[in-house]
Design a protein around this motif. Structure first.
Motif, PDB file in Angstrom:
ATOM      1  N   GLU A  29       0.769  -1.263   0.019  1.00  0.00           N
ATOM      2  CA  GLU A  29       0.039  -0.120   0.037  1.00  0.00           C
ATOM      3  C   GLU A  29       0.907   1.216   0.000  1.00  0.00           C
ATOM      4  OE1 GLU A  29      -3.430   0.546   0.281  1.00  0.00           O
ATOM      5  OE2 GLU A  29      -3.788  -1.597  -0.035  1.00  0.00           O
ATOM      6  N   THR A  30       0.733   2.217  -0.627  1.00  0.00           N
ATOM      7  CA  THR A  30       1.230   3.352  -0.966  1.00  0.00           C
ATOM      8  C   THR A  30       0.215   4.602  -0.035  1.00  0.00           C
ATOM      9  OG1 THR A  30       0.166   4.222  -2.673  1.00  0.00           O
ATOM     10  CG2 THR A  30       2.419   3.153  -3.055  1.00  0.00           C
ATOM     11  N   GLU A  31      -0.951   4.356  -0.083  1.00  0.00           N
ATOM     12  CA  GLU A  31      -1.682   5.269   0.671  1.00  0.00           C
ATOM     13  C   GLU A  31      -1.829   5.174   2.154  1.00  0.00           C
ATOM     14  OE1 GLU A  31      -6.256   6.830   0.817  1.00  0.00           O
ATOM     15  OE2 GLU A  31      -5.903   5.322  -0.499  1.00  0.00           O
ATOM     16  N   VAL A  32      -1.695   6.052   2.986  1.00  0.00           N
ATOM     17  CA  VAL A  32      -1.652   6.010   4.441  1.00  0.00           C
ATOM     18  C   VAL A  32      -2.906   7.049   5.018  1.00  0.00           C
ATOM     19  CG1 VAL A  32      -0.457   6.196   6.469  1.00  0.00           C
ATOM     20  CG2 VAL A  32       0.641   5.326   4.606  1.00  0.00           C
ATOM     21  N   ARG A  33      -3.862   6.452   5.503  1.00  0.00           N
ATOM     22  CA  ARG A  33      -4.742   7.407   6.318  1.00  0.00           C
ATOM     23  C   ARG A  33      -4.422   7.797   7.887  1.00  0.00           C
ATOM     24  NH1 ARG A  33     -10.695   5.841   4.942  1.00  0.00           N
ATOM     25  NH2 ARG A  33     -10.899   8.075   5.739  1.00  0.00           N
ATOM     26  N   ARG A  34      -4.215   8.823   8.163  1.00  0.00           N
ATOM     27  CA  ARG A  34      -3.995   9.332   9.489  1.00  0.00           C
ATOM     28  C   ARG A  34      -5.250   9.931  10.141  1.00  0.00           C
ATOM     29  NH1 ARG A  34       1.644   9.990  10.419  1.00  0.00           N
ATOM     30  NH2 ARG A  34       2.813   9.415   8.802  1.00  0.00           N
ATOM     31  N   PHE A  35      -5.548   9.620  11.252  1.00  0.00           N
ATOM     32  CA  PHE A  35      -6.656  10.216  12.036  1.00  0.00           C
ATOM     33  C   PHE A  35      -6.179  10.225  13.555  1.00  0.00           C
ATOM     34  CE2 PHE A  35      -7.853   5.960  10.442  1.00  0.00           C
ATOM     35  CZ  PHE A  35      -8.293   5.372  11.494  1.00  0.00           C
ATOM     36  N   PRO A  36      -6.748  11.036  14.324  1.00  0.00           N
ATOM     37  CA  PRO A  36      -6.714  11.109  15.782  1.00  0.00           C
ATOM     38  C   PRO A  36      -7.810  10.356  16.149  1.00  0.00           C
ATOM     39  CG  PRO A  36      -7.699  13.042  14.974  1.00  0.00           C
ATOM     40  CD  PRO A  36      -7.610  12.368  13.750  1.00  0.00           C
ATOM     41  N   TYR A  37      -7.435   9.917  17.479  1.00  0.00           N
ATOM     42  CA  TYR A  37      -8.515   9.127  18.239  1.00  0.00           C
ATOM     43  C   TYR A  37      -8.196   9.342  19.693  1.00  0.00           C
ATOM     44  CZ  TYR A  37     -11.794   5.504  20.139  1.00  0.00           C
ATOM     45  OH  TYR A  37     -12.725   4.779  20.654  1.00  0.00           O
ATOM     46  N   ARG A  38      -8.925  10.247  20.171  1.00  0.00           N
ATOM     47  CA  ARG A  38      -8.641  10.803  21.559  1.00  0.00           C
ATOM     48  C   ARG A  38      -7.237  11.104  21.868  1.00  0.00           C
ATOM     49  NH1 ARG A  38     -12.888   6.411  24.903  1.00  0.00           N
ATOM     50  NH2 ARG A  38     -14.481   7.182  23.592  1.00  0.00           N
ATOM     51  N   ASP A  39      -6.462  10.324  22.641  1.00  0.00           N
ATOM     52  CA  ASP A  39      -4.971  11.004  22.797  1.00  0.00           C
ATOM     53  C   ASP A  39      -3.974   9.889  22.065  1.00  0.00           C
ATOM     54  OD1 ASP A  39      -5.244   9.001  24.483  1.00  0.00           O
ATOM     55  OD2 ASP A  39      -4.085   9.647  25.839  1.00  0.00           O
ATOM     56  N   LEU A  40      -4.506   9.365  20.976  1.00  0.00           N
ATOM     57  CA  LEU A  40      -3.778   8.203  20.143  1.00  0.00           C
ATOM     58  C   LEU A  40      -3.242   8.872  18.801  1.00  0.00           C
ATOM     59  CD1 LEU A  40      -5.789   5.086  20.656  1.00  0.00           C
ATOM     60  CD2 LEU A  40      -3.718   5.769  22.220  1.00  0.00           C
ATOM     61  N   GLU A  41      -2.252   8.378  18.327  1.00  0.00           N
ATOM     62  CA  GLU A  41      -2.013   8.653  16.889  1.00  0.00           C
ATOM     63  C   GLU A  41      -2.339   7.552  16.289  1.00  0.00           C
ATOM     64  OE1 GLU A  41       1.957  10.627  15.905  1.00  0.00           O
ATOM     65  OE2 GLU A  41       2.281  10.292  18.061  1.00  0.00           O
ATOM     66  N   LEU A  42      -3.133   7.486  15.259  1.00  0.00           N
ATOM     67  CA  LEU A  42      -3.405   6.228  14.391  1.00  0.00           C
ATOM     68  C   LEU A  42      -2.975   6.399  12.831  1.00  0.00           C
ATOM     69  CD1 LEU A  42      -6.913   6.004  15.832  1.00  0.00           C
ATOM     70  CD2 LEU A  42      -5.014   4.791  16.347  1.00  0.00           C
ATOM     71  N   ALA A  43      -3.075   5.399  12.322  1.00  0.00           N
ATOM     72  CA  ALA A  43      -2.655   5.406  10.783  1.00  0.00           C
ATOM     73  C   ALA A  43      -3.094   4.093  10.233  1.00  0.00           C
ATOM     74  CB  ALA A  43      -1.109   5.428  10.501  1.00  0.00           C
ATOM     75  N   LEU A  44      -3.699   4.018   9.240  1.00  0.00           N
ATOM     76  CA  LEU A  44      -4.283   2.942   8.634  1.00  0.00           C
ATOM     77  C   LEU A  44      -3.690   2.782   7.326  1.00  0.00           C
ATOM     78  CD1 LEU A  44      -6.637   0.797   8.573  1.00  0.00           C
ATOM     79  CD2 LEU A  44      -8.165   2.190   7.207  1.00  0.00           C
ATOM     80  N   VAL A  45      -2.805   1.521   7.386  1.00  0.00           N
ATOM     81  CA  VAL A  45      -2.168   0.901   6.019  1.00  0.00           C
ATOM     82  C   VAL A  45      -2.673  -0.194   5.667  1.00  0.00           C
ATOM     83  CG1 VAL A  45       0.178   0.424   5.331  1.00  0.00           C
ATOM     84  CG2 VAL A  45      -0.112   2.103   7.170  1.00  0.00           C
ATOM     85  N   GLY A  46      -3.326  -0.516   4.578  1.00  0.00           N
ATOM     86  CA  GLY A  46      -3.912  -1.645   4.283  1.00  0.00           C
ATOM     87  C   GLY A  46      -4.773  -1.962   5.290  1.00  0.00           C
ATOM     88  N   PRO A  47      -4.858  -3.429   5.777  1.00  0.00           N
ATOM     89  CA  PRO A  47      -5.703  -3.895   6.735  1.00  0.00           C
ATOM     90  C   PRO A  47      -5.142  -3.593   8.012  1.00  0.00           C
ATOM     91  CG  PRO A  47      -4.313  -5.652   5.890  1.00  0.00           C
ATOM     92  CD  PRO A  47      -3.966  -4.319   5.138  1.00  0.00           C
ATOM     93  N   PHE A  48      -4.077  -2.824   8.385  1.00  0.00           N
ATOM     94  CA  PHE A  48      -3.504  -2.612   9.595  1.00  0.00           C
ATOM     95  C   PHE A  48      -3.580  -1.502  10.218  1.00  0.00           C
ATOM     96  CE2 PHE A  48      -0.842  -5.964   7.454  1.00  0.00           C
ATOM     97  CZ  PHE A  48      -0.770  -6.898   8.649  1.00  0.00           C
ATOM     98  N   LEU A  49      -4.309  -1.148  11.338  1.00  0.00           N
ATOM     99  CA  LEU A  49      -4.590   0.068  12.165  1.00  0.00           C
ATOM    100  C   LEU A  49      -3.302   0.008  13.218  1.00  0.00           C
ATOM    101  CD1 LEU A  49      -6.416   2.546  12.642  1.00  0.00           C
ATOM    102  CD2 LEU A  49      -7.167   1.025  14.611  1.00  0.00           C
ATOM    103  N   LEU A  50      -2.439   0.764  12.659  1.00  0.00           N
ATOM    104  CA  LEU A  50      -1.210   1.215  13.775  1.00  0.00           C
ATOM    105  C   LEU A  50      -1.536   2.317  14.470  1.00  0.00           C
ATOM    106  CD1 LEU A  50       1.422   1.410  10.741  1.00  0.00           C
ATOM    107  CD2 LEU A  50       0.691  -0.747  11.749  1.00  0.00           C
ATOM    108  N   TYR A  51      -1.200   2.061  15.782  1.00  0.00           N
ATOM    109  CA  TYR A  51      -1.417   2.987  16.805  1.00  0.00           C
ATOM    110  C   TYR A  51      -0.098   3.209  17.918  1.00  0.00           C
ATOM    111  CZ  TYR A  51      -2.419  -0.818  20.229  1.00  0.00           C
ATOM    112  OH  TYR A  51      -2.350  -2.001  20.878  1.00  0.00           O
ATOM    113  N   SER A  52      -0.098   4.319  18.213  1.00  0.00           N
ATOM    114  CA  SER A  52       0.959   4.730  19.269  1.00  0.00           C
ATOM    115  C   SER A  52       0.219   5.384  20.587  1.00  0.00           C
ATOM    116  CB  SER A  52       1.901   5.802  18.847  1.00  0.00           C
ATOM    117  OG  SER A  52       2.871   6.034  19.667  1.00  0.00           O
ATOM    118  N   GLY A  53       0.188   4.797  21.766  1.00  0.00           N
ATOM    119  CA  GLY A  53      -0.454   5.275  22.794  1.00  0.00           C
ATOM    120  C   GLY A  53      -1.380   3.946  23.487  1.00  0.00           C
TER     121      GLY A  53
END
Length: 114
Positions: A29-53
């Motif tokens: 995947e080349t497209e990365v969708r980023r969005f906030p969720y409360r106090d987390l940093e999130l990125a959607l890369v293909g079927p993976f929701l990566l989170y820091s927090g």
């Protein structure tokens, strides 16, 4: 065409910037969708929701399913005898349902905001 757009596996990472290239390579995947969720940093890369927090503070389900529309999901869940833990509700990045399946697994179904 299926209503399911992605099945998301929640993956905790120390740093999104370091992790995103690895998951892009894994998924192609080349497209990365980023969005906030409360106090987390999130990125959607293909079927993976990566989170820091501390995601476990907010999410206790087995996974997230991204769908185009929640209406057919509600109908299918009702037919399957699934327990709705959270009726459709608005969250910062869309609308979601949380349901416990007959096997005990808990899934979040998310229709992302356009």
């Amino acid at each position: 065409m299926s209503n399911i757009h992605a099945m998301v596996a929640n993956v905790e990472v120390d740093n999104l910037e370091d992790a995103i290239p690895l998951y892009q390579e894994l998924t192609g995947e080349t497209e990365v969708r980023r969005f906030p969720y409360r106090d987390l940093e999130l990125a959607l890369v293909g079927p993976f929701l990566l989170y820091s927090g501390p995601l476990e503070k907010y999410v206790s389900q087995n996974g997230t399913v991204i769908v185009g529309s929640l209406a057919p999901v509600l109908e299918a869940l009702g037919k399957a005898g699934t327990e709705i833990l959270e009726a459709p509700n608005e969250v910062p990045n869309g609308t979601r349902i949380v349901a416990r399946h007959p096997d005990g697994s808990v899934f979040e179904y998310m229709q992302l905001r356009a």
